[in-house]
Write a protein that holds these residues in place. Structure first.
Motif, PDB file in Angstrom:
ATOM      1  N   ALA A   1       0.829  -1.211   0.000  1.00 19.99           N
ATOM      2  CA  ALA A   1       0.000   0.000   0.000  1.00 19.99           C
ATOM      3  C   ALA A   1       0.861   1.257   0.000  1.00 19.99           C
ATOM      4  CB  ALA A   1      -0.931  -0.005   1.204  1.00 19.99           C
ATOM      5  N   ALA A   2       1.894   1.261   0.823  1.00 19.65           N
ATOM      6  CA  ALA A   2       2.781   2.424   0.880  1.00 19.65           C
ATOM      7  C   ALA A   2       3.551   2.563  -0.428  1.00 19.65           C
ATOM      8  CB  ALA A   2       3.743   2.293   2.056  1.00 19.65           C
ATOM      9  N   LYS A   3       3.950   1.421  -0.929  1.00 16.62           N
ATOM     10  CA  LYS A   3       4.677   1.413  -2.199  1.00 16.62           C
ATOM     11  C   LYS A   3       3.819   2.018  -3.317  1.00 16.62           C
ATOM     12  CE  LYS A   3       8.447  -0.530  -4.108  1.00 16.62           C
ATOM     13  NZ  LYS A   3       9.742  -0.754  -3.467  1.00 16.62           N
ATOM     14  N   ALA A   4       2.554   1.640  -3.311  1.00 12.73           N
ATOM     15  CA  ALA A   4       1.638   2.144  -4.340  1.00 12.73           C
ATOM     16  C   ALA A   4       1.517   3.668  -4.262  1.00 12.73           C
ATOM     17  CB  ALA A   4       0.266   1.500  -4.181  1.00 12.73           C
ATOM     18  N   ARG A   5       1.485   4.172  -3.046  1.00 12.91           N
ATOM     19  CA  ARG A   5       1.414   5.627  -2.865  1.00 12.91           C
ATOM     20  C   ARG A   5       2.657   6.298  -3.432  1.00 12.91           C
ATOM     21  NH1 ARG A   5      -3.576   7.702  -1.882  1.00 12.91           N
ATOM     22  NH2 ARG A   5      -4.665   6.388  -0.401  1.00 12.91           N
ATOM     23  N   LEU A   6       3.786   5.667  -3.178  1.00 15.90           N
ATOM     24  CA  LEU A   6       5.045   6.226  -3.640  1.00 15.90           C
ATOM     25  C   LEU A   6       5.116   6.221  -5.174  1.00 15.90           C
ATOM     26  CD1 LEU A   6       7.284   7.452  -2.071  1.00 15.90           C
ATOM     27  CD2 LEU A   6       8.397   5.222  -1.921  1.00 15.90           C
ATOM     28  N   VAL A   7       4.580   5.171  -5.743  1.00 12.65           N
ATOM     29  CA  VAL A   7       4.552   5.086  -7.206  1.00 12.65           C
ATOM     30  C   VAL A   7       3.673   6.196  -7.777  1.00 12.65           C
ATOM     31  CG1 VAL A   7       3.727   3.709  -9.156  1.00 12.65           C
ATOM     32  CG2 VAL A   7       5.081   2.629  -7.345  1.00 12.65           C
ATOM     33  N   ALA A   8       2.520   6.399  -7.136  1.00 15.51           N
ATOM     34  CA  ALA A   8       1.611   7.447  -7.598  1.00 15.51           C
ATOM     35  C   ALA A   8       2.237   8.824  -7.398  1.00 15.51           C
ATOM     36  CB  ALA A   8       0.279   7.362  -6.843  1.00 15.51           C
ATOM     37  N   PHE A   9       2.965   8.943  -6.309  1.00 18.80           N
ATOM     38  CA  PHE A   9       3.658  10.199  -6.021  1.00 18.80           C
ATOM     39  C   PHE A   9       4.663  10.508  -7.126  1.00 18.80           C
ATOM     40  CE2 PHE A   9       7.454  12.290  -4.439  1.00 18.80           C
ATOM     41  CZ  PHE A   9       6.944  13.408  -3.803  1.00 18.80           C
ATOM     42  N   LYS A  10       5.451   9.511  -7.451  1.00 20.32           N
ATOM     43  CA  LYS A  10       6.466   9.709  -8.481  1.00 20.32           C
ATOM     44  C   LYS A  10       5.817  10.041  -9.815  1.00 20.32           C
ATOM     45  CE  LYS A  10      10.524   7.398 -10.441  1.00 20.32           C
ATOM     46  NZ  LYS A  10      10.462   6.221 -11.337  1.00 20.32           N
ATOM     47  N   ALA A  11       4.713   9.384 -10.100  1.00 22.03           N
ATOM     48  CA  ALA A  11       4.009   9.656 -11.351  1.00 22.03           C
ATOM     49  C   ALA A  11       3.534  11.111 -11.387  1.00 22.03           C
ATOM     50  CB  ALA A  11       2.821   8.706 -11.505  1.00 22.03           C
ATOM     51  N   ALA A  12       3.082  11.594 -10.249  1.00 19.31           N
ATOM     52  CA  ALA A  12       2.602  12.981 -10.181  1.00 19.31           C
ATOM     53  C   ALA A  12       3.749  13.952 -10.438  1.00 19.31           C
ATOM     54  CB  ALA A  12       1.963  13.259  -8.825  1.00 19.31           C
ATOM     55  N   ILE A  13       4.878  13.678  -9.821  1.00 17.92           N
ATOM     56  CA  ILE A  13       6.038  14.543 -10.009  1.00 17.92           C
ATOM     57  C   ILE A  13       6.523  14.481 -11.457  1.00 17.92           C
ATOM     58  CG2 ILE A  13       8.467  14.844  -9.390  1.00 17.92           C
ATOM     59  CD1 ILE A  13       6.433  15.860  -7.308  1.00 17.92           C
ATOM     60  N   GLU A  14       6.525  13.283 -11.994  1.00 18.09           N
ATOM     61  CA  GLU A  14       6.992  13.134 -13.378  1.00 18.09           C
ATOM     62  C   GLU A  14       6.050  13.796 -14.370  1.00 18.09           C
ATOM     63  OE1 GLU A  14       9.687   9.114 -13.562  1.00 18.09           O
ATOM     64  OE2 GLU A  14       7.523   8.884 -13.790  1.00 18.09           O
ATOM     65  N   ASP A  15       4.818  14.001 -13.960  1.00 16.37           N
ATOM     66  CA  ASP A  15       3.853  14.642 -14.832  1.00 16.37           C
ATOM     67  C   ASP A  15       3.919  16.160 -14.639  1.00 16.37           C
ATOM     68  OD1 ASP A  15       1.813  15.243 -16.543  1.00 16.37           O
ATOM     69  OD2 ASP A  15       0.216  14.561 -15.209  1.00 16.37           O
ATOM     70  N   ASP A  16       5.006  16.733 -15.112  1.00 16.25           N
ATOM     71  CA  ASP A  16       5.189  18.178 -15.060  1.00 16.25           C
ATOM     72  C   ASP A  16       5.062  18.729 -13.644  1.00 16.25           C
ATOM     73  OD1 ASP A  16       5.787  20.603 -16.322  1.00 16.25           O
ATOM     74  OD2 ASP A  16       3.669  21.119 -16.548  1.00 16.25           O
ATOM     75  N   LEU A  17       5.678  18.025 -12.716  1.00 22.42           N
ATOM     76  CA  LEU A  17       5.766  18.508 -11.331  1.00 22.42           C
ATOM     77  C   LEU A  17       4.413  18.832 -10.707  1.00 22.42           C
ATOM     78  CD1 LEU A  17       8.688  21.087 -11.760  1.00 22.42           C
ATOM     79  CD2 LEU A  17       8.874  18.641 -11.291  1.00 22.42           C
ATOM     80  N   SER A  18       3.539  17.859 -10.704  1.00 22.95           N
ATOM     81  CA  SER A  18       2.220  18.117 -10.122  1.00 22.95           C
ATOM     82  C   SER A  18       2.278  17.988  -8.595  1.00 22.95           C
ATOM     83  CB  SER A  18       1.179  17.150 -10.676  1.00 22.95           C
ATOM     84  OG  SER A  18      -0.085  17.465 -10.132  1.00 22.95           O
TER      85      SER A  18
ATOM     86  N   ALA B   1      -1.393  15.079  -2.295  1.00 22.43           N
ATOM     87  CA  ALA B   1      -2.521  14.179  -2.027  1.00 22.43           C
ATOM     88  C   ALA B   1      -2.009  12.783  -1.694  1.00 22.43           C
ATOM     89  CB  ALA B   1      -3.460  14.130  -3.230  1.00 22.43           C
ATOM     90  N   GLU B   2      -0.947  12.353  -2.366  1.00 24.04           N
ATOM     91  CA  GLU B   2      -0.382  11.027  -2.080  1.00 24.04           C
ATOM     92  C   GLU B   2       0.293  10.998  -0.718  1.00 24.04           C
ATOM     93  OE1 GLU B   2      -1.214   8.504  -3.746  1.00 24.04           O
ATOM     94  OE2 GLU B   2      -2.177   9.700  -5.298  1.00 24.04           O
ATOM     95  N   LEU B   3       0.906  12.110  -0.367  1.00 19.50           N
ATOM     96  CA  LEU B   3       1.519  12.206   0.960  1.00 19.50           C
ATOM     97  C   LEU B   3       0.439  11.985   2.020  1.00 19.50           C
ATOM     98  CD1 LEU B   3       3.189  15.220   2.710  1.00 19.50           C
ATOM     99  CD2 LEU B   3       3.532  12.803   3.118  1.00 19.50           C
ATOM    100  N   TRP B   4      -0.642  12.727   1.878  1.00 20.75           N
ATOM    101  CA  TRP B   4      -1.757  12.569   2.820  1.00 20.75           C
ATOM    102  C   TRP B   4      -2.275  11.143   2.793  1.00 20.75           C
ATOM    103  CZ3 TRP B   4      -3.369  15.440   6.714  1.00 20.75           C
ATOM    104  CH2 TRP B   4      -3.017  16.801   6.737  1.00 20.75           C
ATOM    105  N   GLY B   5      -2.359  10.632   1.619  1.00 18.95           N
ATOM    106  CA  GLY B   5      -2.880   9.275   1.467  1.00 18.95           C
ATOM    107  C   GLY B   5      -2.083   8.255   2.256  1.00 18.95           C
ATOM    108  N   VAL B   6      -0.787   8.323   2.137  1.00 13.18           N
ATOM    109  CA  VAL B   6       0.028   7.307   2.802  1.00 13.18           C
ATOM    110  C   VAL B   6       0.020   7.513   4.319  1.00 13.18           C
ATOM    111  CG1 VAL B   6       2.336   8.372   2.835  1.00 13.18           C
ATOM    112  CG2 VAL B   6       2.103   5.913   2.499  1.00 13.18           C
TER     113      VAL B   6
END
Length: 512
Positions: free
Chosen positions: A358-375, A381-386
């Motif tokens: 679950a934590a790993k999934a959050r981190l993956v989503a986090f990285k995806a957000a950052i990779e998407d033009d620094l969202s 939201a992922e930080l809060w999520g985890v």
RNA sequence: GGCGCCGUACCCAAGCGGUAAGGGAGAGGUCUGCAAAACCUUUAUGCGGCGGUUCGAUUCCGCCCGGCGCCUCCA
């Protein structure tokens, strides 16, 4: 999926590919140090910091260069803005250079408070005039210049792709000429490379040059210094959206005119912070500095959090309501992290490799957000999520959160509950005694007395927290908890001269 | 005049062709003598308006309304 950035050059989201695999040369426009930076300026630097952090997070070796503009209109309008401070600076210091130094220090102090990592290279324009002169000579040799009315100009008509990034059309230029055109220019878009006729009567800083004693045009500095530290071609140049049409357009013309090569691959532009009345400016009032906010009881990181809540390419409306919301939000975040830390009982956060799914999934989503033009909004939201997700252990949650914070820069890892020891021991003993007395009163069902004690302490700024385990006290929020000790962003600036940083070769500057 | 951006719940703000993240605030609950704190739950049949394209649009296109920025050595 790799990093994608919105490139103003081409106006589209593009896959980021550095010139040299694994390495990034990044030049960010720095401040003009003739006044304090306002919070709109600081938004830009938080953005540049986020970019540098994100690149490192994604594994790139980054050389981040920032200029300090300490030449130009240092003498003319120092009486605008917060006159008292400016005047006192002028009284205490004797030269414009020292005034520049004063504001440079103030700038880096603000940066430190905002947990902005110091760029690898910080360079002052005044120390690179030679580099600018050589660049101009190259332009001259390539036939891009003309001398007129005492100043040396860049002739945009010789540079066919002039204004491409900004979408300027040279043949329509007359339509936009609502300001008086410099009569010495052949073309309204031409700009000065070297002044010998100062616009300012008392221009204090002057240098000898092949075109006479004078000083460089503003745009030259960025071209000359960026190339000096990053090479004639580099990856990213960032700055404020307002610079697209003029400053960056001219930089491109100069740089590519001199080298004959493409200069920068990715141009990133940050949007403005706007007030109800419109953008922040000295003339229109509403000149808010970080100090304005901290004096009002906010912490610098509340402002950073506020900025992170919006995408860098959206205009962000500043309001105290919004800042209140950010503060409440960050306090809650800090509280949560501290609570999780206590749950660990001194244990270590889980290493990334062994995070739960679950934590790993959050981190993956986090990285995806950052990779998407620094969202950063999605990242947050992922930080809060985890941190909130059920079934994620404290160790896993913190392991992931601290990793995310490498990009967000909220100082999460260095948070610590204010040590009881930091409170005056006599006060602590007194508070403990009162708490004990209240406990006795409560047991005797003397609620009147118990509530009286609670009210008294509240009036003194002490908050009681009842829990099944008993009652604890803490000092009110203004002092509780949230000031991180920022690694690497220490107030070394107060002592260091900007020139020291400017002289440091790339890569060897101390970084956090 | 030229160029560009934006209008999403009470507020801030993501999403940008497949049926609305997150935070704040509010409400309810657990706990409490009562509170506070904490924790849990909850809040947009809807994304400025009207048309169009599409099996399907908040997401694309057009028009309209409203707000903002740049064209000044402003981040």
């Amino acid at each position: 999926m790799g990093l994608r950035l919105y490139n103003t050059l081409g106006r589209s989201l593009q896959e980021f590919e550095p010139i040299q695999p694994g390495k990034v040369g990044f030049y960010g426009c720095g401040p003009t140090v003739y006044n304090y930076a306002h919070i709109g300026n600081m938004r830009m630097y938080v953005f540049e910091d986020t970019l540098a952090r994100a690149l490192r997070y994604l594994g790139y070796e980054v050389t981040h260069v920032m200029n300090i503009t300490d030449v130009g209109h240092l003498s003319g309008d120092a009486d605008s803005g917060e006159d008292k401070m400016v005047k006192s600076a002028q009284e205490r210091h004797k030269s414009v250079l020292e005034i520049a130094r004063y504001y440079t220090d103030a700038f880096f102090a603000d940066e430190a408070k905002l947990n902005i990592l110091r760029p690898d290279v910080v360079c002052n324009a005044t120390e690179h005039v030679d580099d600018m002169i050589s660049l101009i000579r190259r332009l001259e040799a390539n036939g891009y210049t003309y001398f007129s009315g005492g100043n040396l100009y860049f002739d945009v008509s010789k540079f066919p792709s002039y204004g491409e990034m900004a979408g300027l059309k040279l043949d329509e230029l007359k339509a936009g000429a609502r300001i008086e055109v410099d009569a010495n220019k052949r073309n309204p878009y031409d700009f000065v490379l070297w002044f010998t006729k100062s616009k300012f009567e008392d221009q204090a800083l002057q240098w000898d040059s092949p075109w006479g004693r004078g000083y460089p045009g503003w745009h030259v500095e960025c071209s000359a210094m960026s190339m000096k530290y990053l090479g004639e071609q580099f990856d990213i140049h960032a700055g404020g959206i307002d610079h697209v049409a003029i400053h960056h357009t001219n930089e491109i013309a100069q740089s590519e005119g001199a080298t004959g090569k493409k200069w920068v691959n990715y141009w990133l532009h940050g949007e403005f912070l706007v007030l109800d009345k419109g953008k922040m400016s000295k003339s229109a009032g509403g000149f808010l500095t970080l100090k304005t906010l901290t004096d009002a009881g906010y912490e610098a990181l509340d402002y950073r959090y506020f900025l992170l809540g919006a995408h860098y390419r959206s205009q962000l409306q500043f309001s105290y309501d919004g800042l209140d919301s950010a503060r409440a939000s960050r306090r809650s975040l800090v509280e949560r992290v501290l609570a999780l830390r206590e749950k660990l009982h001194g244990g270590e956060p889980t290493p990334l490799a062994t995070l739960c799914p679950a934590a790993k999934a959050r981190l993956v989503a986090f990285k995806a957000a950052i990779e998407d033009d620094l969202s950063t909004p999605r990242a947050l939201a992922e930080l809060w999520g985890v941190l909130k997700e059920q079934g994620v252990s404290a160790a896993d949650a913190l392991g992931a959160a601290f990793d995310m914070d490498r990009v967000l820069g909220l100082g999460l890892e260095s948070l610590a509950r204010e040590a009881q020891a930091a409170v005056d021991p006599a006060l602590a003993a007194e508070l403990d005694a009162l708490v004990a007395e209240r406990a006795v009163a409560k047991k005797a069902k003397d609620y009147k007395r118990a509530d009286a004690i609670r009210d008294e302490l509240k009036a003194r700024g002490v908050i009681l927290e009842d829990s099944p385990a008993g009652t604890s006290w803490k000092l009110a929020p203004s002092v509780a908890g949230a000031t991180p000790s920022v690694a690497g962003a220490t107030p070394s600036v107060t002592g260091a001269t900007p020139s020291v940083a400017g002289a440091t070769p790339p890569g060897s500057a101390p970084r956090a």
